[in-house]
Design a protein around this motif. Structure first.
Motif, PDB file in Angstrom:
ATOM      1  N   UNK A  28      56.508  47.686  -0.556  1.00  0.00           N
ATOM      2  CA  UNK A  28      57.784  47.953   0.074  1.00  0.00           C
ATOM      3  C   UNK A  28      57.616  47.907   1.557  1.00  0.00           C
ATOM      4  N   UNK A  29      58.689  47.529   2.120  1.00  0.00           N
ATOM      5  CA  UNK A  29      58.714  47.215   3.511  1.00  0.00           C
ATOM      6  C   UNK A  29      59.485  48.305   4.218  1.00  0.00           C
ATOM      7  N   UNK A  30      58.940  48.804   5.284  1.00  0.00           N
ATOM      8  CA  UNK A  30      59.743  49.663   6.145  1.00  0.00           C
ATOM      9  C   UNK A  30      60.468  48.737   7.105  1.00  0.00           C
ATOM     10  N   UNK A  31      61.715  49.041   7.374  1.00  0.00           N
ATOM     11  CA  UNK A  31      62.479  48.149   8.255  1.00  0.00           C
ATOM     12  C   UNK A  31      62.958  48.899   9.483  1.00  0.00           C
ATOM     13  N   UNK A  32      62.881  48.215  10.594  1.00  0.00           N
ATOM     14  CA  UNK A  32      63.260  48.815  11.869  1.00  0.00           C
ATOM     15  C   UNK A  32      64.128  47.827  12.637  1.00  0.00           C
ATOM     16  N   UNK A  33      65.086  48.352  13.382  1.00  0.00           N
ATOM     17  CA  UNK A  33      65.894  47.488  14.260  1.00  0.00           C
ATOM     18  C   UNK A  33      65.235  47.440  15.621  1.00  0.00           C
ATOM     19  N   UNK A  34      64.885  46.262  16.053  1.00  0.00           N
ATOM     20  CA  UNK A  34      64.224  46.113  17.354  1.00  0.00           C
ATOM     21  C   UNK A  34      64.881  44.975  18.128  1.00  0.00           C
ATOM     22  N   UNK A  35      64.554  44.894  19.390  1.00  0.00           N
ATOM     23  CA  UNK A  35      64.972  43.740  20.187  1.00  0.00           C
ATOM     24  C   UNK A  35      63.709  43.008  20.619  1.00  0.00           C
ATOM     25  N   UNK A  36      63.848  41.725  20.803  1.00  0.00           N
ATOM     26  CA  UNK A  36      62.690  40.893  21.137  1.00  0.00           C
ATOM     27  C   UNK A  36      62.651  40.676  22.648  1.00  0.00           C
ATOM     28  N   UNK A  37      61.554  41.096  23.264  1.00  0.00           N
ATOM     29  CA  UNK A  37      61.421  40.927  24.711  1.00  0.00           C
ATOM     30  C   UNK A  37      60.868  39.539  25.030  1.00  0.00           C
ATOM     31  N   UNK A  38      59.771  39.182  24.380  1.00  0.00           N
ATOM     32  CA  UNK A  38      59.197  37.864  24.639  1.00  0.00           C
ATOM     33  C   UNK A  38      57.756  37.811  24.168  1.00  0.00           C
ATOM     34  N   UNK A  39      57.132  36.692  24.408  1.00  0.00           N
ATOM     35  CA  UNK A  39      55.752  36.499  23.970  1.00  0.00           C
ATOM     36  C   UNK A  39      54.985  35.720  25.019  1.00  0.00           C
ATOM     37  N   UNK A  40      53.705  35.983  25.048  1.00  0.00           N
ATOM     38  CA  UNK A  40      52.805  35.135  25.831  1.00  0.00           C
ATOM     39  C   UNK A  40      51.870  34.540  24.802  1.00  0.00           C
ATOM     40  N   UNK A  41      52.043  33.258  24.552  1.00  0.00           N
ATOM     41  CA  UNK A  41      51.318  32.656  23.444  1.00  0.00           C
ATOM     42  C   UNK A  41      50.105  31.868  23.907  1.00  0.00           C
ATOM     43  N   UNK A  42      49.159  31.776  22.987  1.00  0.00           N
ATOM     44  CA  UNK A  42      47.988  30.921  23.176  1.00  0.00           C
ATOM     45  C   UNK A  42      47.219  31.225  24.458  1.00  0.00           C
ATOM     46  N   UNK A  43      46.827  32.484  24.577  1.00  0.00           N
ATOM     47  CA  UNK A  43      45.959  32.861  25.694  1.00  0.00           C
ATOM     48  C   UNK A  43      44.565  32.331  25.402  1.00  0.00           C
ATOM     49  N   UNK A  44      43.925  31.849  26.438  1.00  0.00           N
ATOM     50  CA  UNK A  44      42.560  31.342  26.278  1.00  0.00           C
ATOM     51  C   UNK A  44      41.629  32.449  25.795  1.00  0.00           C
ATOM     52  N   UNK A  45      40.555  32.051  25.164  1.00  0.00           N
ATOM     53  CA  UNK A  45      39.602  33.005  24.600  1.00  0.00           C
ATOM     54  C   UNK A  45      39.114  34.003  25.656  1.00  0.00           C
ATOM     55  N   UNK A  46      38.736  33.506  26.838  1.00  0.00           N
ATOM     56  CA  UNK A  46      38.215  34.397  27.880  1.00  0.00           C
ATOM     57  C   UNK A  46      39.246  35.431  28.304  1.00  0.00           C
ATOM     58  N   UNK A  47      40.495  34.962  28.416  1.00  0.00           N
ATOM     59  CA  UNK A  47      41.561  35.856  28.823  1.00  0.00           C
ATOM     60  C   UNK A  47      41.823  36.892  27.735  1.00  0.00           C
ATOM     61  N   UNK A  48      41.811  36.446  26.498  1.00  0.00           N
ATOM     62  CA  UNK A  48      42.127  37.364  25.409  1.00  0.00           C
ATOM     63  C   UNK A  48      40.998  38.370  25.201  1.00  0.00           C
ATOM     64  N   UNK A 106      55.414  40.688  33.429  1.00  0.00           N
ATOM     65  CA  UNK A 106      56.830  40.952  33.717  1.00  0.00           C
ATOM     66  C   UNK A 106      57.097  40.790  35.212  1.00  0.00           C
ATOM     67  N   UNK A 107      56.185  41.295  36.036  1.00  0.00           N
ATOM     68  CA  UNK A 107      56.377  41.164  37.482  1.00  0.00           C
ATOM     69  C   UNK A 107      56.293  39.718  37.930  1.00  0.00           C
ATOM     70  N   UNK A 108      55.470  38.928  37.225  1.00  0.00           N
ATOM     71  CA  UNK A 108      55.342  37.511  37.581  1.00  0.00           C
ATOM     72  C   UNK A 108      56.457  36.658  36.984  1.00  0.00           C
ATOM     73  N   UNK A 109      57.334  37.281  36.209  1.00  0.00           N
ATOM     74  CA  UNK A 109      58.430  36.533  35.606  1.00  0.00           C
ATOM     75  C   UNK A 109      58.044  35.763  34.352  1.00  0.00           C
ATOM     76  N   UNK A 110      56.846  36.033  33.800  1.00  0.00           N
ATOM     77  CA  UNK A 110      56.443  35.350  32.567  1.00  0.00           C
ATOM     78  C   UNK A 110      57.061  36.017  31.343  1.00  0.00           C
ATOM     79  N   UNK A 111      57.419  37.277  31.511  1.00  0.00           N
ATOM     80  CA  UNK A 111      58.073  38.028  30.438  1.00  0.00           C
ATOM     81  C   UNK A 111      59.239  38.781  31.057  1.00  0.00           C
ATOM     82  N   UNK A 112      60.381  38.837  30.369  1.00  0.00           N
ATOM     83  CA  UNK A 112      61.499  39.615  30.919  1.00  0.00           C
ATOM     84  C   UNK A 112      61.230  41.120  30.834  1.00  0.00           C
ATOM     85  N   UNK A 113      61.875  41.878  31.702  1.00  0.00           N
ATOM     86  CA  UNK A 113      61.771  43.338  31.622  1.00  0.00           C
ATOM     87  C   UNK A 113      62.653  43.863  30.495  1.00  0.00           C
ATOM     88  N   UNK A 114      63.772  43.193  30.279  1.00  0.00           N
ATOM     89  CA  UNK A 114      64.769  43.667  29.329  1.00  0.00           C
ATOM     90  C   UNK A 114      64.981  42.586  28.271  1.00  0.00           C
TER      91      UNK A 114
END
Length: 151
Positions: free
Chosen positions: A10-30, A47-55
């Motif tokens: 069984x699945x617990x379900x939650x209502x959320x909003x999606x802010x964003x993703x930073x995908x495919x970070x290099x191995x060293x960075x991750x 977020x400060x660099x504008x790669x991800x939204x604040x809201x």
């Protein structure tokens, strides 16, 4: 005992909003994103660099958590936005978004099957309680999978 295992599906379900993703970070960075604070700081800077939204956007999504992982779908559950398989989730952290409205962020770090790259996924929860509840359900899912592998 003849008990069925149905409750672990069984699945617990939650209502959320999606802010964003930073995908495919290099191995060293991750690799530098090991602890919860590393993730939080990384997201802050993104977020400060504008790669991800604040809201996040206005749309609410349903986050379903089960022993298979996380499924994020539209509120009518018609379209699936993301699927995160349980075994590919390497870290999760929830924290106050710092914007003063009592909202919390839930960040997931996932890896790919070859585990050469990782991605960060950021969701906004209505409250810290909700974010902690999601983390708790996820931990339980991890535990139940580990237990069933041992037995």
């Amino acid at each position: 005992t003849g008990q069925s295992n149905s409750n672990s599906d069984t699945c617990a379900e939650f209502r959320v909003k999606y802010v964003g993703a930073i995908e495919k970070l290099e191995y060293n960075e991750s690799k530098s994103l090991e602890g919860p604070l590393d993730l939080i700081n990384y997201i802050d800077v993104a977020q400060q660099d504008g790669k991800l939204p604040f809201v996040p956007g206005e749309e609410e999504f349903i986050m379903g958590v089960s022993k298979y992982g996380i499924k994020v779908s539209t509120s009518d559950q018609y379209d699936v936005l993301h699927r995160h398989a349980l075994y590919l989730i390497v870290r999760m952290v929830c924290y106050d978004d710092g914007l003063g409205a009592g909202k919390s962020l839930l960040a997931l770090k996932t890896t790919d099957a070859a585990s050469e790259e990782c991605s960060l996924w950021v969701y906004q929860c209505n409250s810290l309680e909700q974010a902690q509840a999601i983390c708790k359900v996820l931990s339980t899912a991890f535990d139940s999978v580990l237990m069933s592998e041992k037995s």
